[in-house]
Design a protein around this motif. Structure first.
Motif, PDB file in Angstrom:
ATOM      1  N   SER A 103     -20.112 -10.688 -14.192  1.00  0.00           N
ATOM      2  CA  SER A 103     -18.769 -10.563 -14.759  1.00  0.00           C
ATOM      3  C   SER A 103     -18.792  -9.779 -16.071  1.00  0.00           C
ATOM      4  N   ASP A 104     -19.896  -9.111 -16.345  1.00  0.00           N
ATOM      5  CA  ASP A 104     -20.035  -8.363 -17.597  1.00  0.00           C
ATOM      6  C   ASP A 104     -19.007  -7.224 -17.653  1.00  0.00           C
ATOM      7  N   PRO A 105     -18.485  -6.913 -18.825  1.00  0.00           N
ATOM      8  CA  PRO A 105     -17.506  -5.821 -18.932  1.00  0.00           C
ATOM      9  C   PRO A 105     -18.090  -4.432 -18.678  1.00  0.00           C
ATOM     10  N   VAL A 106     -19.424  -4.304 -18.724  1.00  0.00           N
ATOM     11  CA  VAL A 106     -20.069  -2.997 -18.522  1.00  0.00           C
ATOM     12  C   VAL A 106     -20.548  -2.886 -17.079  1.00  0.00           C
ATOM     13  N   PHE A 107     -20.115  -1.829 -16.392  1.00  0.00           N
ATOM     14  CA  PHE A 107     -20.467  -1.673 -14.984  1.00  0.00           C
ATOM     15  C   PHE A 107     -21.971  -1.599 -14.769  1.00  0.00           C
ATOM     16  N   SER A 108     -22.685  -0.903 -15.629  1.00  0.00           N
ATOM     17  CA  SER A 108     -24.134  -0.757 -15.459  1.00  0.00           C
ATOM     18  C   SER A 108     -24.839  -2.101 -15.463  1.00  0.00           C
ATOM     19  N   VAL A 109     -24.339  -3.031 -16.244  1.00  0.00           N
ATOM     20  CA  VAL A 109     -24.914  -4.378 -16.284  1.00  0.00           C
ATOM     21  C   VAL A 109     -24.631  -5.097 -14.975  1.00  0.00           C
ATOM     22  N   ARG A 110     -23.398  -5.001 -14.490  1.00  0.00           N
ATOM     23  CA  ARG A 110     -23.051  -5.640 -13.217  1.00  0.00           C
ATOM     24  C   ARG A 110     -23.862  -5.044 -12.069  1.00  0.00           C
ATOM     25  N   GLU A 111     -24.007  -3.733 -12.079  1.00  0.00           N
ATOM     26  CA  GLU A 111     -24.765  -3.064 -11.028  1.00  0.00           C
ATOM     27  C   GLU A 111     -26.236  -3.484 -11.047  1.00  0.00           C
ATOM     28  N   ASN A 115     -28.502  -5.418  -8.084  1.00  0.00           N
ATOM     29  CA  ASN A 115     -29.748  -4.866  -7.533  1.00  0.00           C
ATOM     30  C   ASN A 115     -30.936  -5.790  -7.769  1.00  0.00           C
ATOM     31  N   ASN A 116     -30.948  -6.470  -8.897  1.00  0.00           N
ATOM     32  CA  ASN A 116     -32.051  -7.387  -9.173  1.00  0.00           C
ATOM     33  C   ASN A 116     -31.900  -8.693  -8.399  1.00  0.00           C
ATOM     34  N   LEU A 117     -30.677  -9.094  -8.108  1.00  0.00           N
ATOM     35  CA  LEU A 117     -30.482 -10.259  -7.245  1.00  0.00           C
ATOM     36  C   LEU A 117     -31.021  -9.980  -5.844  1.00  0.00           C
ATOM     37  N   ARG A 118     -30.888  -8.754  -5.395  1.00  0.00           N
ATOM     38  CA  ARG A 118     -31.462  -8.409  -4.093  1.00  0.00           C
ATOM     39  C   ARG A 118     -32.981  -8.620  -4.116  1.00  0.00           C
ATOM     40  N   LYS A 119     -33.628  -8.223  -5.210  1.00  0.00           N
ATOM     41  CA  LYS A 119     -35.074  -8.424  -5.312  1.00  0.00           C
ATOM     42  C   LYS A 119     -35.428  -9.910  -5.293  1.00  0.00           C
ATOM     43  N   VAL A 120     -34.588 -10.721  -5.912  1.00  0.00           N
ATOM     44  CA  VAL A 120     -34.827 -12.165  -5.910  1.00  0.00           C
ATOM     45  C   VAL A 120     -34.683 -12.721  -4.501  1.00  0.00           C
ATOM     46  N   VAL A 121     -33.657 -12.269  -3.775  1.00  0.00           N
ATOM     47  CA  VAL A 121     -33.475 -12.716  -2.390  1.00  0.00           C
ATOM     48  C   VAL A 121     -34.651 -12.275  -1.523  1.00  0.00           C
ATOM     49  N   GLU A 122     -35.166 -11.095  -1.763  1.00  0.00           N
ATOM     50  CA  GLU A 122     -36.347 -10.624  -1.015  1.00  0.00           C
ATOM     51  C   GLU A 122     -37.534 -11.555  -1.244  1.00  0.00           C
ATOM     52  N   PHE A 154     -19.409  -5.266  -3.862  1.00  0.00           N
ATOM     53  CA  PHE A 154     -20.600  -4.435  -4.037  1.00  0.00           C
ATOM     54  C   PHE A 154     -21.859  -5.267  -3.841  1.00  0.00           C
ATOM     55  N   THR A 155     -21.847  -6.487  -4.347  1.00  0.00           N
ATOM     56  CA  THR A 155     -22.985  -7.388  -4.184  1.00  0.00           C
ATOM     57  C   THR A 155     -23.225  -7.703  -2.715  1.00  0.00           C
ATOM     58  N   VAL A 156     -22.158  -7.930  -1.965  1.00  0.00           N
ATOM     59  CA  VAL A 156     -22.280  -8.190  -0.530  1.00  0.00           C
ATOM     60  C   VAL A 156     -22.979  -7.025   0.156  1.00  0.00           C
TER      61      VAL A 156
END
Length: 217
Positions: A103-111, A115-122, A154-156
């Motif tokens: 929910s960060d106001p900066v898109f780069s942080v949200r993005e 991407n790092n959550l995907r690595k955690v799921v992996e 985007f996360t989905v």
């Protein structure tokens, strides 16, 4: 921090770690950012377990740093901590931070968070994602800020390739269905884009089972 390999574990803990923690609170964000970039050097010497225990209060504080590049640097360290310390530590100490970053106001942080959550799921597997991560993500579908709902879509898309067919059908498609009737046209448009990314990942035989959802009825 490049001295850590030369000093060894005991001296690094005694001499460098306290300095490291002080510098993480430096008034200049460039200093904080540079210290974070050297985290791997210290980790290799003292181990991520001890490092994380020492750094956790600082990580929590830096997760809300006013400089978005500092927040971004901390986010990039999350998969290493998750992989080394396991599911329970992540669930108890880090998962809520990730929701804040989504929910960060900066898109780069949200993005970067996505991407790092995907690595955690992996690392942890789709079953963990369905039981521990998806309930938290589901809360974003009701967020009053439409940008956060867009982030959810985007996360989905990012998580889908590592969720497996069962995870997509049981967890991700219902999120899309929920947002298909969103009052914001741009959100509804991105539901369609998200579904387009999911179609190649799901066997055609599954789609009839989801025909009762609004987004494909």
């Amino acid at each position: 921090m490049g001295l850590a390999p030369l000093l060894g574990r005991d001296k690094t803990i005694e001499l460098l770690l306290p300095l490291y923690l002080r510098l993480l609170k430096d008034e200049f964000f460039e200093v904080r950012l540079n210290v974070i970039s050297k985290m791997e050097d210290v980790n290799e010497v003292i181990g991520v377990d001890l490092l994380s225990q020492s750094l956790l209060p600082a990580i929590v504080e830096l997760s809300k740093d006013k400089q978005w590049r500092v927040r971004l640097a901390i986010i990039d360290y999350m998969p290493l901590l998750a992989n080394a310390l396991g599911k329970r530590f992540f669930d108890e100490e880090l998962s809520n931070l990730c929701m804040v970053w989504l929910s960060d106001p900066v898109f780069s942080v949200r993005e970067a968070t996505t991407n790092n959550l995907r690595k955690v799921v992996e690392s942890f597997g789709p079953e963990w994602a369905q039981s521990s991560l998806l309930p938290k993500l589901n809360a974003l579908a009701g967020d009053s800020n439409y940008l956060h709902r867009m982030t959810l879509l985007f996360t989905v898309s990012v998580l889908a390739p590592v969720m497996g067919v069962d995870g997509i059908v049981s967890s991700l498609l219902p999120l899309c269905a929920r947002l298909a009737s969103d009052p914001v046209p741009n959100v509804r448009f991105n539901v369609a884009r998200t579904l387009q990314s999911l179609i190649p990942l799901v066997d055609a035989r599954w789609w009839p089972h989801t025909s009762n959802h609004a987004c494909w009825s």
